[in-house]
Every structure is written in structure tokens, then in C-alpha cells.
Design an enzyme around this catalytic site. Structure first.
Site, PDB file in Angstrom:
ATOM      1  N   SER A  68       0.925  -0.795   0.180  1.00  0.00           N
ATOM      2  CA  SER A  68       0.292  -0.143  -0.092  1.00  0.00           C
ATOM      3  C   SER A  68       0.896   1.066  -0.007  1.00  0.00           C
ATOM      4  O   SER A  68       1.404   1.423  -1.131  1.00  0.00           O
ATOM      5  CB  SER A  68      -1.120   0.009   1.258  1.00  0.00           C
ATOM      6  OG  SER A  68      -1.838   0.890   1.341  1.00  0.00           O
ATOM      7  N   HIS A  69       0.929   2.327   0.890  1.00  0.00           N
ATOM      8  CA  HIS A  69       1.407   3.367   1.097  1.00  0.00           C
ATOM      9  C   HIS A  69       2.674   3.122   1.875  1.00  0.00           C
ATOM     10  O   HIS A  69       3.594   4.194   2.142  1.00  0.00           O
ATOM     11  CB  HIS A  69       0.225   4.334   2.085  1.00  0.00           C
ATOM     12  CG  HIS A  69       0.523   3.825   3.503  1.00  0.00           C
ATOM     13  ND1 HIS A  69      -0.526   2.521   3.657  1.00  0.00           N
ATOM     14  CD2 HIS A  69       0.664   3.963   4.584  1.00  0.00           C
ATOM     15  CE1 HIS A  69      -0.329   2.127   5.825  1.00  0.00           C
ATOM     16  NE2 HIS A  69      -0.011   3.097   5.389  1.00  0.00           N
ATOM     17  N   ASP A 102      -1.985   6.738  -3.387  1.00  0.00           N
ATOM     18  CA  ASP A 102      -1.021   6.035  -2.507  1.00  0.00           C
ATOM     19  C   ASP A 102      -0.250   5.006  -3.621  1.00  0.00           C
ATOM     20  O   ASP A 102      -0.927   5.027  -4.686  1.00  0.00           O
ATOM     21  CB  ASP A 102      -1.632   6.463  -0.872  1.00  0.00           C
ATOM     22  CG  ASP A 102      -2.447   4.171  -1.078  1.00  0.00           C
ATOM     23  OD1 ASP A 102      -3.674   4.294  -2.348  1.00  0.00           O
ATOM     24  OD2 ASP A 102      -2.474   3.630  -0.563  1.00  0.00           O
ATOM     25  N   ASP A 155      -0.954   1.746  -3.843  1.00  0.00           N
ATOM     26  CA  ASP A 155      -1.297   0.526  -4.231  1.00  0.00           C
ATOM     27  C   ASP A 155      -2.593   1.242  -5.377  1.00  0.00           C
ATOM     28  O   ASP A 155      -4.076   0.928  -6.112  1.00  0.00           O
ATOM     29  CB  ASP A 155      -1.976  -0.695  -3.678  1.00  0.00           C
ATOM     30  CG  ASP A 155      -2.419   0.004  -2.515  1.00  0.00           C
ATOM     31  OD1 ASP A 155      -2.393   0.813  -1.638  1.00  0.00           O
ATOM     32  OD2 ASP A 155      -2.969  -0.964  -2.223  1.00  0.00           O
ATOM     33  N   ASP A 167      -5.443   2.792  -3.916  1.00  0.00           N
ATOM     34  CA  ASP A 167      -7.174   2.748  -3.160  1.00  0.00           C
ATOM     35  C   ASP A 167      -6.744   4.065  -1.998  1.00  0.00           C
ATOM     36  O   ASP A 167      -8.263   4.086  -1.259  1.00  0.00           O
ATOM     37  CB  ASP A 167      -6.714   1.472  -1.968  1.00  0.00           C
ATOM     38  CG  ASP A 167      -5.962   1.145  -0.863  1.00  0.00           C
ATOM     39  OD1 ASP A 167      -4.840   2.183  -1.216  1.00  0.00           O
ATOM     40  OD2 ASP A 167      -5.972   0.347  -0.734  1.00  0.00           O
ATOM     41  N   ARG A 168      -6.110   4.616  -1.539  1.00  0.00           N
ATOM     42  CA  ARG A 168      -6.066   5.638  -1.434  1.00  0.00           C
ATOM     43  C   ARG A 168      -5.996   7.376  -1.369  1.00  0.00           C
ATOM     44  O   ARG A 168      -5.649   7.556  -2.509  1.00  0.00           O
ATOM     45  CB  ARG A 168      -5.478   6.150   0.313  1.00  0.00           C
ATOM     46  CG  ARG A 168      -5.148   4.967   1.166  1.00  0.00           C
ATOM     47  CD  ARG A 168      -4.052   4.947   1.914  1.00  0.00           C
ATOM     48  NE  ARG A 168      -4.121   3.904   2.839  1.00  0.00           N
ATOM     49  CZ  ARG A 168      -3.841   3.528   4.004  1.00  0.00           C
ATOM     50  NH1 ARG A 168      -3.713   4.431   5.158  1.00  0.00           N
ATOM     51  NH2 ARG A 168      -3.737   1.920   4.927  1.00  0.00           N
ATOM     52  N   LYS A 215     -11.375   0.491  -0.378  1.00  0.00           N
ATOM     53  CA  LYS A 215     -11.107   1.966  -1.043  1.00  0.00           C
ATOM     54  C   LYS A 215     -10.482   2.194  -2.401  1.00  0.00           C
ATOM     55  O   LYS A 215      -9.633   0.872  -2.619  1.00  0.00           O
ATOM     56  CB  LYS A 215     -10.093   2.664  -0.060  1.00  0.00           C
ATOM     57  CG  LYS A 215      -9.039   2.118   1.263  1.00  0.00           C
ATOM     58  CD  LYS A 215      -8.577   2.494   2.451  1.00  0.00           C
ATOM     59  CE  LYS A 215      -7.171   2.017   2.598  1.00  0.00           C
ATOM     60  NZ  LYS A 215      -7.167   1.104   3.527  1.00  0.00           N
TER      61      LYS A 215
END
Length: 546
Positions: A116-117, A280, A282, A284-285, A379
Site C-alpha cells: 500500500s502506502h 497512494d 496501490d 486505494d487511498r 477503498k
């Protein structure tokens, strides 16, 4: 080609957190490490049986080690007897796009390779998680079963076939398993077209409206380029840092004011565009900004909920909304005004999944820059940006005006999160244990000049399946409804991160522009007095404040 059986031994600590198993790249590069986890996943999903007739979706955020892991998982899926794997071109699939592919194609589940982030590169982080048939993250009972299986594993199986070419769309066969390299954007774009008024957004850009979308050298770039510039007609260069890089250009792909400093600088400058956005690692944010105006994620969710019926996909209204417990109560106030339910869940998108599947909510979000809806079970950063663009287009209001309208109607929930990173796990656990031991005595007391109404350790009973999740974060609530929340994060790869969430409701419009850290200073003092953060961590200040 043939199927090989490889002898192995268990690795300690292969316990998925809130968003899968995340470790340093060097950990995943150990011989057998990834294979053990994937074999455990397949064993839990299928028992002793082959995955006959089943379709798996596979892809990741393009970070270092992504391509190697994709090839390994393809060979293990072939050995397990999957009928088909849909893999994103170049090994790329954003997290929300993976959910969209699973749902649109009727797949049985998917594997997402992402941390992710978190930072990438050879010395960075890597991660793997499984999404179920509904497109959402695996429930806790499944991730716990995977961990238990990793501790008893003695062998794994994989094909000895050659690697397949990932960069060209097309089909391949591996030991009887069909592999389709798919366009990573197509399915997700199709879902988004059904929700938003693309014509209105095209007119907005045609009118001269300027957006700066920072993809942070991550997987969101190809999606934003294809849709925002390609379909919606935004000028070339609207999406910056758009090429996914294995190390995210050496930057931290986390869309918040601490790490998206280039975007902040552009939006605060003399020639600032009308709106700024970032996604971010991936995708999703998301982070949303107006011209010289930063939108908190909690306020973003509340604004979307308040104006949802002006967007085609939500014109019939919302079934309900949900937020993670640490997220501000702004959306609660909107839900009350709308006469709809608002659910407070533990942190982790998996907890929204049951509510979405049961039709009890339509929108949901977390303070950690994540918002989404029932269109997927993750998300979705690009979805949030398009939602904001749609609102600006149809209301004629700026980003700042939309947020100030929220404050005018419901008061401002002044909010901040303070992160203390890299705390040795024993020290972090000691802090939380001491804090929990104080809970019974805190209600009715006054600490650091602040009168406390009540305090607890948040526990959640899922209204759909009745499952119970305990010790989800300590809440200290004042008599004026201000809150301080303490929680250890499950998204890092080293040590522990203590997150302290601070919220105070400000109904007085004359005081709503006081800087958040200034307005929240009494709560910061309370947090230190209650939790003795400096004593337990040795840290004089947070690592990051957002």
C-alpha cells in the site's frame, strides 16, 4: 512441463495484519518465504482438493519484487489446478481495480501484491493479501487460518514451466491452466463510468478548470491518465508522476501533507490549480485539496455523503454510511441530518465488507485517506477524486466552499492524527497495557485540566454475522464530546506505530479557522498525561502529524 513438490519448513510471523502480510522485501526474497504463504492460502481455501473450475485474479502495485512474485504465484496456481488466472498487464492491478475485476468477471478471489502506502525498492516493503469472492479483503477467520497453516507446512507445489510474458495482452497456457493478461484499467473504468456524470466533468475541464493529480510514481498513474486525461479531456500533464516505478521514485507513496509535499507546494502557490489530488502506492487511498485549502479525510467522507444524491450512481440516496472508529464524527452528523444509519467499525476495510454486502451502507471511509462505496469492496482513490470532480461540476462550488458548507451546517470536527513510528514492540505493548489498566478510573476524572466523561477499549459486534472484535483501540471521551483515541497500527513492517487521534467539535464559525494543532493542544496534553507517551517511547514529538 511438470509439477514439482518442494520440501520446506515454517517461518515464524506469517500472520496477516489489517491489510495482509507485510514485511521487508528482503524477507520475501528468502527462499520458500512467499511460496509457504501462498501454499498455506491455497490449502485453507481448497483443503486437499484441486481448485478445479476456479478463476483467480492476480496483480499488484508494481513495486520491487512484484514481477518475480507474480511469476511464482502463477506457477503455484497451475500446480493447484486453477482453471484460469486473470493477471494485469505488466503484473499491474491497483487494489480497487482488483476488486472490480473479481466482481465483474465472477472470479473466485484474487491475490494483491502490495504494501500500500509503504515505501518500495530493494530496501523497501512488500506485501500480499487475498481478496474473497465479493472482491473484499479476507475476513479475520480466514487470515487466522492461513497463519495457522503456515506453522505446520512441510511442502509446497509449483509448476516448472517457463515465465510467461506479462507486458503484452493475450492468453497463455501453463500445465492446463489458462492465463489471460488483461488490460488493468478496463474493468475498473467500466464501473466508474456507471457511477459518475462524465459529460459534466468533461464540461468542467473544457471550461478551464485545472486539476493537479499526483500519482506519486505509483500504480494510480495509468488509471488516472486513461480516465482523467484520456476520457474526461483534462489537459496533458494534469496527472503528474504517473509512471509506476519499482521504488516510487525514492519517495514515500502516502498521500498526506507530510509526504505529498510537492502537491502541497503547488496548491499553496500563487498560480495554484483549482483542485489537487493524490493517490497512494496501490491507488486505494486519496487526498483532496482545494486552492490553498487542505481537506481532511474525515471531512471528505462527510461531504460526499451530504451531496451524494447529486451524483448519478447515488441519486436514489444512501442506505447508510460507516466509518472506522478513529475517524472523526463529521459523517455521523451528516447521517443524522439525512435520517440514515451510521456504523462505527474497527479499522480495516474488511469490516465494511459485511455491511456493504448486506446492503446496510452505501458509503464508507477511514481517516487514513481511504473512502469508498458499494461499487467495489475496497477503498478507491480514483473513485474519490471523480466524486469530488462530479460535485464541483454540478454544484458550481469550489472544493473549499463544499467543505465550508459542511462546517456551516454541522460544525467543524477539528481533527488530527499523530503517529509515533518504529517503537519497539514490547514498549508499545507496555504503553497500551498501562493505558488499559487505567480505563476504569478515568471516567468522571479530570486529567490535564480536561473533564473526562468516559473511557473504554473499543469492541465491535458485527451486526451482520455477530462476530466480535475486541481491543480495537482505547477511547477517552470528554464531557464536551471531544475524543482522544489510542491504537497500535497493523500496516507497518518494523516495530510498532502508535497512532493518537484527536478530535474536537467546533460549532462556532468564528473559531473554525484556528489551526488544528493549536485548537487540539489541550487534547495533546491530555494524551501525554494519560498514556505517558514520552516515558514509554522516548520520543518528544510524533514522527508524523496529519
Amino acid at each position: 512441463m511438470s509439477i514439482q513438490t518442494v520440501t520446506t519448513t515454517p517461518f515464524a510471523g506469517q500472520l496477516p495484519g489489517t491489510s495482509g502480510l507485510r514485511k521487508k522485501v528482503t524477507v520475501f526474497q528468502q527462499p520458500h518465504y512467499l511460496e509457504n504463504f501462498v501454499q498455506a492460502l491455497f490449502d485453507v481455501l481448497h483443503g486437499d482438493a484441486p481448485a478445479t473450475g476456479q478463476t483467480l485474479v492476480l496483480g499488484g502495485d508494481g513495486r520491487f519484487h512484484n514481477r518475480t512474485a507474480v511469476q511464482t504465484i502463477l506457477k503455484m496456481a497451475a500446480a493447484r489446478g486453477y482453471a484460469q488466472v486473470l493477471v494485469g498487464q505488466g503484473g499491474i492491478l491497483s487494489t480497487p481495480a482488483t476488486s472490480a475485476v473479481i466482481r465483474r468477471r465472477g472470479a473466485n478471489g484474487g491475490i494483491i501484491l502490495s504494501a500500500s502506502h509503504n515505501p518500495g525498492g530493494p530496501d523497501g516493503d512488500f506485501g500480499i493479501k487475498y481478496n474473497a469472492t465479493n472482491g473484499g479483503p479476507a475476513p479475520e477467520k480466514l487470515t487466522q487460518a492461513i497463519h495457522e497453516r503456515t506453522q505446520t507446512l512441510t511442502q509446497y507445489r509449483l509448476s516448472n514451466a517457463a515465465d510467461i510474458p506479462l507486458d503484452t495482452l493475450g492468453t497463455h497456457t501453463m500445465d492446463g491452466m489458462a492465463i489471460e493478461v488483461i488490460d488493468p484499467v478496463a474493468d475498473h473504468a467500466a464501473v466508474l463510468r456507471e457511477l459518475f456524470d462524465f459529460d459534466a466533468i468533461r464540461r468542467l475541464f473544457a471550461s478551464g478548470f485545472r486539476l493537479r493529480y499526483d500519482a506519486m510514481w505509483a500504480v494510480g498513474g495509468p488509471y488516472a491518465k486513461a480516465i482523467i486525461e484520456g476520457e474526461l479531456g483534462a489537459p496533458a500533464g494534469t496527472v503528474v508522476h504517473a509512471e509506476p516505478k519499482e521504488d516510487f521514485g525514492g519517495l514515500h507513496p502516502d498521500p498526506n501533507p507530510a509526504y505529498a509535499d510537492d502537491l502541497i507546494a503547488h496548491l499553496m502557490g500563487p498560480d495554484a490549480p483549482d483542485m489537487g489530488a493524490a493517490s497512494d502506492g496501490d491507488a486505494d487511498r486519496n487526498m483532496i485539496l482545494g486552492r490553498r485549502f487542505i481537506v481532511s479525510p474525515s471531512d471528505s467522507l462527510a461531504v460526499l455523503a451530504a451531496h451524494a444524491t447529486q451524483v448519478p450512481g447515488y441519486a436514489k440516496g444512501l442506505a447508510g454510511v460507516a466509518r472506522s472508529m478513529p475517524t472523526s464524527t463529521a459523517v455521523d452528523r451528516v447521517a443524522k441530518a439525512l435520517g440514515i444509519a451510521c456504523y462505527e467499525t474497527p479499522t480495516g476495510w474488511k469490516f465494511f465488507g459485511n455491511l456493504l454486502d448486506a446492503g446496510q451502507i452505501t458509503l464508507c471511509g477511514e481517516e487514513s485517506y481511504g473512502t469508498g462505496s458499494d461499487h467495489v469492496r475496497e477503498k478507491d482513490g480514483l473513485w474519490a477524486v471523480l466524486f469530488w470532480l462530479n460535485l464541483v461540476a454540478v454544484t458550481g462550488q469550489s472544493v473549499e466552499q463544499l467543505v465550508r458548507g459542511l462546517w456551516s451546517a454541522h460544525g467543524r470536527c477539528v481533527y488530527s492524527r499523530h503517529d509515533y513510528d518504529g517503537i519497539p514492540t514490547e514498549q508499545a505493548n507496555a504503553l497500551m497495557a498501562e493505558l488499559r489498566a487505567k480505563l476504569a478510573a478515568l471516567g468522571g476524572s479530570t486529567v490535564a485540566g480536561q473533564p473526562i466523561a468516559w473511557a473504554d477499549d473499543f469492541s465491535y459486534t458485527d451486526p451482520v454475522d455477530g462476530s466480535v472484535s475486541q481491543k480495537q483501540g482505547v477511547r477517552v471521551v470528554l464531557q464536551d464530546s471531544s475524543r482522544v483515541v489510542f491504537r497500535l497500527s497493523g500496516t507497518g513492517t518494523e516495530g510498532a506505530t502508535l497512532r493518537v487521534y484527536l478530535e474536537r467539535h467546533e460549532p462556532d464559525a468564528a473559531r473554525q479557522d484556528i489551526p488544528a494543532q493549536e485548537a487540539l493542544a489541550p487534547l495533546v496534553a491530555l494524551a501525554e498525561a494519560v498514556a505517558r507517551i514520552r516515558h514509554h517511547t522516548g520520543m518528544d514529538a510524533p514522527s508524523v502529524m496529519t
